[in-house]
Motif scaffolding. Sequence first.
Motif, PDB file in Angstrom:
ATOM      1  N   ASN A 413       5.911   8.422  18.918  1.00  0.00           N
ATOM      2  CA  ASN A 413       4.471   8.116  18.854  1.00  0.00           C
ATOM      3  C   ASN A 413       3.667   9.408  18.739  1.00  0.00           C
ATOM      4  OD1 ASN A 413       4.472   5.195  19.197  1.00  0.00           O
ATOM      5  ND2 ASN A 413       5.234   5.609  21.256  1.00  0.00           N
ATOM      6  N   THR A 428     -11.440   7.241  18.492  1.00  0.00           N
ATOM      7  CA  THR A 428     -10.510   7.350  19.610  1.00  0.00           C
ATOM      8  C   THR A 428      -9.218   7.969  19.083  1.00  0.00           C
ATOM      9  OG1 THR A 428     -11.449   5.431  20.720  1.00  0.00           O
ATOM     10  CG2 THR A 428      -9.241   6.102  21.385  1.00  0.00           C
ATOM     11  N   GLY A 430      -5.516   8.679  19.833  1.00  0.00           N
ATOM     12  CA  GLY A 430      -4.501   8.185  20.753  1.00  0.00           C
ATOM     13  C   GLY A 430      -3.507   9.263  21.150  1.00  0.00           C
ATOM     14  N   CYS A 431      -2.994   9.148  22.399  1.00  0.00           N
ATOM     15  CA  CYS A 431      -1.945  10.043  22.882  1.00  0.00           C
ATOM     16  C   CYS A 431      -1.025   9.218  23.753  1.00  0.00           C
ATOM     17  CB  CYS A 431      -2.564  11.214  23.660  1.00  0.00           C
ATOM     18  SG  CYS A 431      -1.312  12.372  24.285  1.00  0.00           S
ATOM     19  N   ASN A 432       0.133   8.837  23.199  1.00  0.00           N
ATOM     20  CA  ASN A 432       1.021   7.928  23.902  1.00  0.00           C
ATOM     21  C   ASN A 432       2.465   8.392  23.751  1.00  0.00           C
ATOM     22  OD1 ASN A 432       1.940   5.693  25.308  1.00  0.00           O
ATOM     23  ND2 ASN A 432       2.030   4.414  23.465  1.00  0.00           N
ATOM     24  N   ASP A 461      -5.413   5.542  29.385  1.00  0.00           N
ATOM     25  CA  ASP A 461      -4.126   5.539  28.675  1.00  0.00           C
ATOM     26  C   ASP A 461      -3.824   6.880  28.020  1.00  0.00           C
ATOM     27  OD1 ASP A 461      -5.910   5.603  26.603  1.00  0.00           O
ATOM     28  OD2 ASP A 461      -5.171   3.790  25.597  1.00  0.00           O
ATOM     29  N   SER A 463      -5.826   8.482  25.836  1.00  0.00           N
ATOM     30  CA  SER A 463      -6.553   8.675  24.589  1.00  0.00           C
ATOM     31  C   SER A 463      -7.843   9.452  24.840  1.00  0.00           C
ATOM     32  CB  SER A 463      -6.880   7.315  23.962  1.00  0.00           C
ATOM     33  OG  SER A 463      -5.696   6.598  23.698  1.00  0.00           O
ATOM     34  N   ARG A 465     -11.750   9.779  23.541  1.00  0.00           N
ATOM     35  CA  ARG A 465     -12.787   9.070  22.788  1.00  0.00           C
ATOM     36  C   ARG A 465     -13.987   9.987  22.610  1.00  0.00           C
ATOM     37  NH1 ARG A 465     -14.149   4.471  20.684  1.00  0.00           N
ATOM     38  NH2 ARG A 465     -16.309   3.716  20.711  1.00  0.00           N
ATOM     39  N   CYS A 479      -3.054  17.168  22.073  1.00  0.00           N
ATOM     40  CA  CYS A 479      -2.767  16.428  23.303  1.00  0.00           C
ATOM     41  C   CYS A 479      -1.608  17.131  24.012  1.00  0.00           C
ATOM     42  CB  CYS A 479      -2.388  14.981  22.974  1.00  0.00           C
ATOM     43  SG  CYS A 479      -1.818  14.054  24.426  1.00  0.00           S
TER      44      CYS A 479
END
Length: 996
Positions: A413, A428, A430-432, A461, A463, A465, A479
Amino acid sequence: MLLLWKLISLLPFMSCSTGEETLQGPIFIQEPYDITYSMGSANPEILLNCTAKGYPLPYYRWKQNGTDIDLTMSYHYRLVGGSLAINNPHKKQDIGTYQCLATNSFGTILSRKAKLQFAYLENFETKPRSTVSVREGQGVVLLCGPPPHHGGLSYTWIFNNNTLHVQDDKRRFVSQETGNLYIAKVEPSDVGSYTCLVTNPAAEQSVQGPPTPLTLRADGVMGEYEPKIEVRFPETTYAEKGSSVRLECFALGNPVPSISWKRSDGNSLAKKIEQNKTKGVLEIPDVQQEDEGSYECIAGNIRGRNIARGQLFVYALLEWDKKIQNAFLSLYDSLVWECKAKGKPSPSYSWLKNGQALTSEERIQIANGTLIIPVLNMSDSGLYQCVAENKYNTIYANAELRVIAAAPDFSKNPVKKLSVIQVGGAVTLGCNPSASPRAVISWRKGSEVLRQSKRVILLEDGSLRLSNITKADAGVYTCIATNQFGVARNSGSLIVKERTVITVPPSNMDVTVGESIVLPCQVSHDPSVAVVFTWSLNGSRIDFNGGMPHFERIGRESIGDLMIRNIQLHHSGKYVCMVQTTLDSQSAAVDIIVRGPPGPPEDVKVEHISSTTAVLSWKSGIDNNSPVQIYSVQMRTPFSVGWQAVATDPEVINGRTHKATVVELSPWVECEFRVVASNSVGIGEPSRPSALLKTKAAVPVVAPTNISGGGGSRSELVITWEPVPEELQNGEGFGYIIMFRPLGSTTWTKAVVASVEVSKYVYRNESITPLSPFEVKVGVYNNEGEGTLSSISIVYSGEDEPQIAPAGTSAQSVSAAEVEVSWQPIAWNRHTGRVLGYEVLYWTDDPKESTAGKVRVNGNVTAKNVTGLKANTVYFATVRAYNTAGTGPSSTPVNVTTKKSPPSQPPANIAWKLTNSKICLNWEHVKTMENESEVLGYKILYRQNRHSKAQILETNNTSAELLVPFEEDYLIEIRTVSDGGDGSSSEEIRIPKISS
């Protein structure tokens, strides 16, 4: 310690595989099922199936009655894949419950339980059975007493070495529960030897018991007695849902009892329930919950009745409502598993881990079908089973728990490499990453550590924003993920572009059908972004490429205007211009109202109808966005040419009125009406016609016209008139009233003509003087009464034929084909007969040709030329007067001979010469034959063309001169003149004009 945890977490993934197999714990493909083995089977081996998939490949173990089987006893047990083969099975050693265990590096799972039973049937004891002796009429039970066995049995009886058939026998019954033979009332024919035959289908064996003699006692006949139920179904019967239930009931008695069944609760027996012909067996197929309850068997005869009762309970095997699912969780996460099964009775639950029972302890909480581990550690990994059990069956639900410990990893991911956003928007990032336990997340822009603010929000989570984006927000964002096993970083770029704005939107419009309009839609946008315009009407996209000819897109790049040509009513609605780019979309909506002539009014009805009026009502149709201003009414009858406007009350019907009276209708006429609406745009389509109705009848008001008559025979008065058309007859029973009287009389004579089609009436009376004037009126009537009379007309009565023959008749030949006949007029009066004219009759005496004819002249003419006669022939002629009554006496005949025929030869050798605007003509004299008239002279006919009128010059010579202007060609012909008429013409001569 950290290194140890990493090794542990990687263990499930280590393999020498090619990468095509998925690492997983065992999952059963095949599980063992209950087996009943026949002791007499020719197959020396039993096979209990068990197959599981998984990687690494599972290995197998088996338990018998909860104890591990020693598979080293190869002479008796062996594995076939995962299935257990038992060689030369022994009842005492091998009977029991078996379970299969499948194991690999992820853990162990336990199969369902399978029972192994042995079917057998031993022989009857050889000891002879005692004779059974009963009275005639008494009931008896012959016992079968089956030998030791396992497996279901079926029973038949042999009577005197013949199979006893009792299926249709109400007096005898073989119970498939006890095997006994029941005879409700013994008869002398029952005496003999009875043998019970037992069959075990599972053991594939049948054995026959020793015979039982049945004899009759000599001490009398048994009297009548009430039924005694000997075969009773159990007080309590348990049946699996979906199975079949068989209830038996039979009674002894004299007379033989009848058997009937019913439900104790009063409900009727289900239609699916089957009863055999003797009604000794009640079979319920496909048992369902509604079949549960109390059932009664009633045995009755004339001496009384007895009842047997029993309760049927339905149970349901367990099925899963909710199964547990595989869980791959991080170290320190919590696990909550819940399983639910449905069945009757309700199940109890237990849990297994790797095939071993699991109980509640400090770290593990178990309650009914729920398993909770609040904080997971590595030792919790394994294969778990939820076991649901009731008295009828046990079911297993399997799942794997894998506890994972790993450093953060972005390989699966990664952060999105490129994000594009517009000024003023929000994004946003994302960082997952995968990490166990969960990683702590932080963000950088370039080298700057990002802090929480109104515009910059770090979500739970991980992310990031960003809101209210500006150009300055463009850049590279990183990230950073951290846990106790390591740190990982991943970056992505943010590009900021200008927003798309609709600068010239469309506006609401109000238009008339047929107009053409343009709806503007123009935008400003980032020059690096392509713009796509789409238009929709009432939510449906407008297709400019086909099927919608009224619409056209005009403009390019930043202009997406919509042109609508010849706009129609159905184009009314909400138009939306949608502007789309790869980054955003904008839309502008407007309402377009198209106004048109109103639609047709609806539901036109005739509420009341009289002889001359009709009350109409209707409902408004679609106004097409323009209110109705005026309604008008039209009518159609069988006598009208199409639809005609009619007078109404009110005279002008405004758009708010939906009722009007049609006036000035003709009585007794079929008619239908329609209504037309008009508004400021125009006149709409007419409504559907009303039902066809007929106006009421009324007295006729239109009198006949053209009253005349006369003629006819003596003593007759003939009266004629123009019939009244059907649409003016006003009702049934239509006819005419004729009124007449002699001129100067005061008394009218009245006659009635009852026929619609008749237009003539003849009155006969010997007292009528010929040619007397009468005053005449003709009126009308129908079933409603008498109507209008016409005005008075004068009509003369019939007259006599003329009584006097004309005098002074003479005839003179005019030509070969024509004679003139003349006479003196008759001075007539009423007594000698009126003269309206004269009739000339002519004929020849040639017996070969009966040539005769007649011609008439009107009034006081006293001469008539008769034409078309034969040349040089004697004709006779006579004259007589005529009037409406006929013709009078003929005059004395006279004769006349027609002249000879004109010359048949035309002038020949015609020569012409043209000098000084003068034509000189010469020709040979025509010689006639004996039967032709002598030539008296010649006629020269000349004209400028074939269609102009010919001019004639007559001469007695064989030459002539013509003085004519020669501006055109001239056509000339010459013919002879004689007493018999003109002779044949010469051929036509064309003389060209001078300029030619």
